[in-house]
Design an enzyme around this catalytic site. Sequence first.
Site, PDB file in Angstrom:
ATOM      1  CE  LYS A 120      10.137  10.315 -28.950  1.00 43.44           C
ATOM      2  NZ  LYS A 120      10.349  11.053 -30.160  1.00 43.44           N
ATOM      3  CE  LYS A 156      12.777  18.574 -41.092  1.00 41.75           C
ATOM      4  NZ  LYS A 156      11.712  17.634 -41.412  1.00 41.75           N
ATOM      5  CE  LYS A 186      -0.010  12.105 -37.391  1.00 40.44           C
ATOM      6  NZ  LYS A 186      -1.029  12.963 -36.953  1.00 40.44           N
TER       7      LYS A 186
END
Length: 331
Positions: free
Chosen positions: A194, A111, A197
């Site tokens: 995979k 992150k 989104k």
Amino acid sequence: METVLSGIRPTGNLHLGNYFGALSNFVEMQNEHNCYFFIADYHSLTTHPTPKDLHGNVRQVLVEYLAAGLDPEKSTLYVQSDVPEVNELYLFLNMNAYIGELERCTSFKDKIRQQPQNVNAGLMTYPTLMAADILIHRATKVPVGKDQEQHLELTRQFSNRFNRMYSVDYFPEPQAFNFGKELVKIPGLNGSGKMGKSEGEGNAIFLADEPEVIRKKVMKAVTDSGPTQHNQEKPEVIQNIFQLMKVVSTPDTYNYFDERYNSCSIRYGDMKKQLAEDMIVFTEPMRERIKAISADEVYIANAARIGREKARESASKTIREVREIIGFRNF
Ligand code: TRP
């Protein structure tokens, strides 16, 4: 009977990967275990959604969970922010979570790289909030993917540390749960391994996608120029299409195209047309239920209320006991 708990960050529409990877198993599990399914909207604040996005995404996941067959009477299906007790446990756990172990977390390091302009304290304490989610119901089994294993390991650390610190055997050691079977891997349509989104435009088939949208996406799926030798091994992009066919089509259909491939007479256009139609049939009942539930505010509010009440009952019992263990006393 185990206490199973699963959380999902609200990012809007669910896709077939979510369905086969988790949701379909949740629906089965409801009959065997004490299940908690919740929407982790506090967690999503680490990336600062707008108020409209936040609510809309929570609502969409709730609607789609219900449409897929999660039963608010059988399981406890709730929104994290409806259960303020979670915050209190989060606070308690943060007192015993070391900055070093939080900083070493892979998800935190990722992150920092992704959003260097917003390295907030919530990001760092994401694992303690997740531990609070799990321990608030003293869950023993947590169905998570590989990317969440480290968080679960930290949860066990926090749990054991609490028990040791207060010489109690209160919190369990929650374990990852793989539904007791091989997980079906759902590939994406644009050649990525995979379905996801964030894996690019057209990669995922959403449960709410209209037939026309499904046809368009599937027809655009990546293929190659076709096999040149009998029985040759399938390259990954082709395996992907076959894998998708395996989960939505009949074995006869699958075998038909498999034979066509092996004899070098396959036409990917035909295969994709068939795949699209089978996906449309497969998703139809859910698509219809999504529409019906989405139009029924009373049904949604009622489901959320039942979930909130059951979740708070369990959570407030834990908080009462934890306060007692820590040494808080009423005057
Ligand atoms: N961190 C999880 C994810 O990103 C979501 C989550 C939040 C969760 N709290 C949880 C999962 C508790 C399992 C248990 O997918």
